[in-house]
Design an enzyme around this catalytic site. Structure first.
Site, PDB file in Angstrom:
ATOM      1  N   LYS A  25       0.839  -1.204   0.000  1.00  0.00           N
ATOM      2  CA  LYS A  25       0.000   0.000   0.000  1.00  0.00           C
ATOM      3  C   LYS A  25       0.876   1.257   0.000  1.00  0.00           C
ATOM      4  O   LYS A  25       0.641   2.181  -0.768  1.00  0.00           O
ATOM      5  CB  LYS A  25      -0.901  -0.043   1.241  1.00  0.00           C
ATOM      6  N   SER A  26       1.883   1.285   0.865  1.00  0.00           N
ATOM      7  CA  SER A  26       2.742   2.475   0.960  1.00  0.00           C
ATOM      8  C   SER A  26       3.405   2.766  -0.381  1.00  0.00           C
ATOM      9  O   SER A  26       3.452   3.914  -0.836  1.00  0.00           O
ATOM     10  CB  SER A  26       3.846   2.256   2.002  1.00  0.00           C
ATOM     11  N   GLY A  95      -4.747   7.999   5.252  1.00  0.00           N
ATOM     12  CA  GLY A  95      -3.895   9.015   5.875  1.00  0.00           C
ATOM     13  C   GLY A  95      -2.672   9.282   5.013  1.00  0.00           C
ATOM     14  O   GLY A  95      -2.231  10.429   4.857  1.00  0.00           O
ATOM     15  N   ARG A 123      -9.011  12.404  11.729  1.00  0.00           N
ATOM     16  CA  ARG A 123      -7.603  12.158  12.114  1.00  0.00           C
ATOM     17  C   ARG A 123      -6.779  13.441  12.072  1.00  0.00           C
ATOM     18  O   ARG A 123      -7.051  14.339  11.288  1.00  0.00           O
ATOM     19  CB  ARG A 123      -7.006  11.073  11.197  1.00  0.00           C
ATOM     20  N   SER A 168       7.401   9.393  11.849  1.00  0.00           N
ATOM     21  CA  SER A 168       6.302   9.123  10.922  1.00  0.00           C
ATOM     22  C   SER A 168       6.759   9.294   9.482  1.00  0.00           C
ATOM     23  O   SER A 168       7.235  10.354   9.084  1.00  0.00           O
ATOM     24  CB  SER A 168       5.148  10.092  11.221  1.00  0.00           C
ATOM     25  N   ASP A 320       1.794  -0.905  12.141  1.00  0.00           N
ATOM     26  CA  ASP A 320       0.609  -1.412  11.432  1.00  0.00           C
ATOM     27  C   ASP A 320       0.301  -2.875  11.773  1.00  0.00           C
ATOM     28  O   ASP A 320      -0.807  -3.351  11.531  1.00  0.00           O
ATOM     29  CB  ASP A 320       0.798  -1.293   9.915  1.00  0.00           C
ATOM     30  N   LYS A 347      -4.698   6.049  14.534  1.00  0.00           N
ATOM     31  CA  LYS A 347      -4.704   5.329  13.244  1.00  0.00           C
ATOM     32  C   LYS A 347      -6.146   5.315  12.701  1.00  0.00           C
ATOM     33  O   LYS A 347      -6.964   6.118  13.113  1.00  0.00           O
ATOM     34  CB  LYS A 347      -4.148   3.921  13.452  1.00  0.00           C
ATOM     35  N   ARG A 351      -6.610   2.258  17.871  1.00  0.00           N
ATOM     36  CA  ARG A 351      -6.313   0.819  17.820  1.00  0.00           C
ATOM     37  C   ARG A 351      -5.975   0.227  19.179  1.00  0.00           C
ATOM     38  O   ARG A 351      -5.851  -0.997  19.291  1.00  0.00           O
ATOM     39  CB  ARG A 351      -5.194   0.543  16.811  1.00  0.00           C
TER      40      ARG A 351
HETATM   41  C1  S3P Z   1       2.661   4.907   6.137  1.00  0.00           C
HETATM   42  C2  S3P Z   1       3.217   5.297   7.319  1.00  0.00           C
HETATM   43  C3  S3P Z   1       2.733   4.896   8.632  1.00  0.00           C
HETATM   44  C4  S3P Z   1       1.801   3.687   8.530  1.00  0.00           C
HETATM   45  C5  S3P Z   1       0.797   3.851   7.427  1.00  0.00           C
HETATM   46  C6  S3P Z   1       1.508   3.978   6.088  1.00  0.00           C
HETATM   47  C7  S3P Z   1       3.231   5.380   4.868  1.00  0.00           C
HETATM   48  O1  S3P Z   1       2.006   5.966   9.217  1.00  0.00           O
HETATM   49  O2  S3P Z   1       1.133   3.495   9.765  1.00  0.00           O
HETATM   50  O3  S3P Z   1      -0.070   2.741   7.374  1.00  0.00           O
HETATM   51  O4  S3P Z   1       2.939   4.807   3.815  1.00  0.00           O
HETATM   52  O5  S3P Z   1       4.006   6.349   4.915  1.00  0.00           O
HETATM   53  P1  S3P Z   1       2.745   7.137  10.050  1.00  0.00           P
HETATM   54  O6  S3P Z   1       3.624   7.864   9.132  1.00  0.00           O
HETATM   55  O7  S3P Z   1       1.620   7.977  10.574  1.00  0.00           O
HETATM   56  O8  S3P Z   1       3.465   6.426  11.152  1.00  0.00           O
END
Ligand code: S3P
Length: 433
Positions: A25-26, A95, A123, A168, A320, A347, A351
């Site tokens: 996903k990222s 997010g 959020r 983050s 996650d 989140k 959670r």
């Molecule tokens: C992500 C970063 C993380 C993760 C999210 C995906 C990303 O969040 O929890 O599911 O793709 O950069 P944070 O940056 O808020 O820790």
């Protein structure tokens, strides 16, 4: 309509070879956005076709990109200049989509409105909007720019030196994207390296992003773009966070094993597997390739009852996976503790309570802390779990259902990250929807 899944108890052990864990996903979000930083078409194989990442792709389209798909390959052709969109930009539940687009659009001439579903609109966004405003971004939104819908009037940005107090990747990536549109070098620092897909991918496209030492401390130095980047040509690996649900399934089901294939082995993403290994599961990492990211297979095998564990370090590397790990903790021998994880509260749901409340209903002794929880392993009993619209809560308790049966309310959210989750689960047990 709220859909409910009834999970029946697994009747026997399983040996699963998983070639179809959802794509990362990222990395998929970043493909949709970073393709806009080139002036040539990017080709993306195995892009995650889930609600969150398709929302990011649709935003790229509204900004003027041409999106084509043939077989399993997306071609994203960026416009010569990003367009002011005709409509609002809907990030869905994501997010990552909202925070990274905030950084990217802050430096682009135009007016942009970012919004999302009711969960995303609740959020906190100040973690990106505040530092972006400090460098000149014009952003407003509910609660003085902390909650979406957010309005961005893109324009000139100043270079910065920013030490983030949150580890983050979303904050880091938003600031890196803004820095690329500034007029001088910027510097970013975090206390623990958060997932580094942004740095790896942008460097692969030719961006000048280096780790440098300033006053004996390591900082990321970002040089603004002097020309468009090279396009991406990438095959998105499987998502280790999605694979982890089946890793836990194998670790808690006697005589079972799972081979999770072609997953990113990026060290900032596989920490939860290492914790599961310390709890007693047999785990092997098999490196096969390295382009943008190390990629390979992960073999997870049941190896007796798990042992309890305390987790308080490198939290950003397993944030996650903590809900699924909580299921492993709930059946392990002894008291497990999670600390320093207050990020869990902001989140897709809170959670900490959305894991602990249903675990209590399953008959497990556990306690919430402000920044984590303790779980005393026991025997899970079936109950009805409300996912609170959070995909990872729904999938974690579906896995718990393999041991005791479970009813999960509000399962549509699984489509945000792992639309074929139940198809894979069906291979282990019968799932009635
Ligand atoms: C992500 C970063 C993380 C993760 C999210 C995906 C990303 O969040 O929890 O599911 O793709 O950069 P944070 O940056 O808020 O820790």
């Amino acid at each position: 309509m709220i859909k409910v899944a009834k999970i029946s108890k697994a009747e026997k052990s399983f040996n699963l070879e998983c070639n179809d864990i959802a794509a990362d996903k990222s990395i998929s979000h970043r493909c949709a956005m970073f393709a806009l930083l080139s002036n040539k078409p990017s080709t993306i194989t195995n892009f995650l076709e889930a609600e969150d990442t398709l929302a990011s792709l649709n935003i790229a389209k509204l900004l003027g990109a041409k999106i084509e798909k043939e077989n399993n390959v997306y071609t994203i052709t960026p416009p010569q200049k990003l367009q002011e969109p005709f409509d609002i930009l809907d990030c869905g539940n994501a997010g990552t989509g909202m925070r990274l687009y905030c950084g990217l659009l802050s430096g682009i001439d135009g007016s942009f409105v970012l919004t999302g579903d009711k969960y995303l609109r609740s959020r906190p966004m100040a973690r990106v909007t505040n530092p972006l405003r400090e460098i000149g971004a014009k952003i407003d939104g509910r609660e003085n720019g902390n909650k979406a819908p957010l309005h961005i009037r893109g324009g000139d940005l100043k270079p910065f030196k920013y030490h983030s107090q949150i580890d983050s990747a979303q904050v880091k990536s938003a600031l890196i994207l803004a820095a690329l549109n500034s007029d001088n070098k910027s510097y970013y620092k975090e206390n623990l390296l958060s997932r580094d897909h942004t740095e790896r991918m942008l460097k692969g496209m030719g961006a000048n992003i280096e780790n440098v030492i300033l006053d004996k401390e390591e900082w990321i130095e970002i040089t603004p773009l002097s020309k468009p980047l090279e396009p991406l040509n990438i095959s998105v690996p499987a998502d280790p966070s999605s694979g982890f649900f089946f890793a836990v399934a194998a670790a808690i089901t006697p005589k079972s094993k799972v081979l999770i294939k072609n997953v990113t082995l990026n060290p900032t993403r596989v920490e939860a597997y290492k914790i599961l290994q310390q709890m007693g599961a047999k785990i092997e990492f098999i490196l096969k390739d390295d382009k943008y990211e190390p990629i390979g297979d992960i073999l997870v095998e049941y190896s007796g009852k798990l042992k309890a564990i305390e987790v308080s370090k490198n939290i950003a590397w397993l944030i996650d996976e903590l809900p699924a790990l909580a299921i492993a903790m709930a059946v392990a021998d002894g008291k497990s503790i999670v600390k320093n994880a207050k990020e869990l509260r902001v989140k897709e749901s809170d959670r900490i309570s959305s894991v602990i409340n249903p675990l209590k209903e399953c008959g497990i002794e556990c306690k919430e802390y402000e920044d984590g929880y303790e779980i005393i392993g026991g025997e899970l009993k079936p109950t009805t779990v409300d996912s609170k619209g959070d995909h990872r809560i729904a999938m974690s308790f579906a896995i718990a259902g393999l041991l005791c049966g479970m009813e999960i309310k509000d399962i549509e959210c699984i489509d945000t990250s792992f639309p074929n989750f139940f198809d894979i689960l069906k291979e282990i047990t019968k799932v009635k929807l």
